[in-house]
Design an enzyme around this catalytic site. Sequence first.
Site, PDB file in Angstrom:
ATOM      1  N   LYS A  15       0.821  -1.223   0.000  1.00  0.00           N
ATOM      2  CA  LYS A  15       0.000   0.000   0.000  1.00  0.00           C
ATOM      3  C   LYS A  15       0.844   1.258   0.000  1.00  0.00           C
ATOM      4  O   LYS A  15       0.587   2.176  -0.785  1.00  0.00           O
ATOM      5  CB  LYS A  15      -0.938   0.035   1.219  1.00  0.00           C
ATOM      6  CG  LYS A  15      -1.996  -1.017   1.228  1.00  0.00           C
ATOM      7  CD  LYS A  15      -2.935  -0.863   2.407  1.00  0.00           C
ATOM      8  CE  LYS A  15      -2.271  -0.839   3.767  1.00  0.00           C
ATOM      9  NZ  LYS A  15      -1.669  -2.097   4.200  1.00  0.00           N
ATOM     10  N   ARG A  90     -10.427   1.943   9.175  1.00  0.00           N
ATOM     11  CA  ARG A  90     -10.135   0.560   9.570  1.00  0.00           C
ATOM     12  C   ARG A  90     -11.329  -0.116  10.226  1.00  0.00           C
ATOM     13  O   ARG A  90     -11.254  -1.277  10.586  1.00  0.00           O
ATOM     14  CB  ARG A  90      -8.953   0.527  10.547  1.00  0.00           C
ATOM     15  CG  ARG A  90      -7.658   0.846   9.853  1.00  0.00           C
ATOM     16  CD  ARG A  90      -6.489   0.583  10.735  1.00  0.00           C
ATOM     17  NE  ARG A  90      -5.252   0.779   9.978  1.00  0.00           N
ATOM     18  CZ  ARG A  90      -4.066   0.763  10.507  1.00  0.00           C
ATOM     19  NH1 ARG A  90      -3.912   0.566  11.786  1.00  0.00           N
ATOM     20  NH2 ARG A  90      -3.011   0.952   9.757  1.00  0.00           N
ATOM     21  N   ARG A 129      10.940  -8.040   5.007  1.00  0.00           N
ATOM     22  CA  ARG A 129      10.992  -6.648   5.439  1.00  0.00           C
ATOM     23  C   ARG A 129      11.585  -6.556   6.851  1.00  0.00           C
ATOM     24  O   ARG A 129      12.396  -5.682   7.141  1.00  0.00           O
ATOM     25  CB  ARG A 129       9.588  -6.021   5.416  1.00  0.00           C
ATOM     26  CG  ARG A 129       9.594  -4.550   5.773  1.00  0.00           C
ATOM     27  CD  ARG A 129       8.222  -3.943   5.664  1.00  0.00           C
ATOM     28  NE  ARG A 129       7.448  -4.226   6.853  1.00  0.00           N
ATOM     29  CZ  ARG A 129       6.218  -3.785   7.065  1.00  0.00           C
ATOM     30  NH1 ARG A 129       5.608  -3.061   6.147  1.00  0.00           N
ATOM     31  NH2 ARG A 129       5.581  -4.063   8.178  1.00  0.00           N
ATOM     32  N   ARG A 135      13.226  -4.939  11.990  1.00  0.00           N
ATOM     33  CA  ARG A 135      12.032  -4.659  12.788  1.00  0.00           C
ATOM     34  C   ARG A 135      11.744  -5.816  13.723  1.00  0.00           C
ATOM     35  O   ARG A 135      11.310  -6.882  13.309  1.00  0.00           O
ATOM     36  CB  ARG A 135      10.841  -4.384  11.875  1.00  0.00           C
ATOM     37  CG  ARG A 135      11.000  -3.069  11.130  1.00  0.00           C
ATOM     38  CD  ARG A 135       9.908  -2.808  10.167  1.00  0.00           C
ATOM     39  NE  ARG A 135       8.603  -2.757  10.816  1.00  0.00           N
ATOM     40  CZ  ARG A 135       7.569  -2.070  10.345  1.00  0.00           C
ATOM     41  NH1 ARG A 135       7.693  -1.390   9.225  1.00  0.00           N
ATOM     42  NH2 ARG A 135       6.425  -2.079  10.962  1.00  0.00           N
ATOM     43  N   ARG A 146      -1.639  -9.536  12.918  1.00  0.00           N
ATOM     44  CA  ARG A 146      -2.027  -8.338  12.165  1.00  0.00           C
ATOM     45  C   ARG A 146      -2.887  -8.696  10.956  1.00  0.00           C
ATOM     46  O   ARG A 146      -3.858  -8.021  10.648  1.00  0.00           O
ATOM     47  CB  ARG A 146      -0.789  -7.575  11.697  1.00  0.00           C
ATOM     48  CG  ARG A 146      -0.105  -6.810  12.790  1.00  0.00           C
ATOM     49  CD  ARG A 146       0.910  -5.861  12.164  1.00  0.00           C
ATOM     50  NE  ARG A 146       1.907  -5.507  13.139  1.00  0.00           N
ATOM     51  CZ  ARG A 146       3.211  -5.558  12.940  1.00  0.00           C
ATOM     52  NH1 ARG A 146       3.692  -5.938  11.776  1.00  0.00           N
ATOM     53  NH2 ARG A 146       4.048  -5.213  13.877  1.00  0.00           N
TER      54      ARG A 146
END
Length: 191
Positions: A15, A90, A129, A135, A146
């Site tokens: 996105k 959301r 990622r 991360r 998630r």
Amino acid sequence: MVQRLLIMGPQGVGKGTQAALLANNYGIPAISTGDIFRYNLKNGTPLGKEAQGYIDKGELVPDELTNKIVADRLGMEDAKAGWILDGYPRSASQVQALDVMLDQLQTPLTAVVALNADRDVLMERMKKRAEIEGRADDTPEVIAKRLDVYAKETEPLLSIYKERGLLIQVDGVGAIDEISSTIIAQLSERG
């Protein structure tokens, strides 16, 4: 044509990348709710201070405040020529709040771009990622949670926009520029 777009899809579908490319193509801002929050917090705005109070207590910022922060951003000068909103709405209540905002601003939504990808592809992308960006919060368990939250709470919103004739579904797997071209072509077809 003025573009006022929502870009939706699960985490890892691209996105942010597509929002940036579309923003560049149309000369409008890509607005990420995460960026709006960081801006307000960093600059100590009244809305940022209010949000900080919840964050300091380890609580989620309530919808009412999130809605105010989004409304404030959409009302800024650079958003008058259009925008791409990433990360909002959301929930069904946020869809209603956005409807009210857009009505007050007299700025109808042009389209909702939904990027899709299989869960396995998303898990792999997020894992990569996490490795690249270091991360720590992108563990397989957290990523899976998630994706579950998106499927349960946000994905059902797509049917609202489909009923309104605003939904454009695009495969989020493939070459980045090809995905972008597909989105732009579909938006052009809508006039």
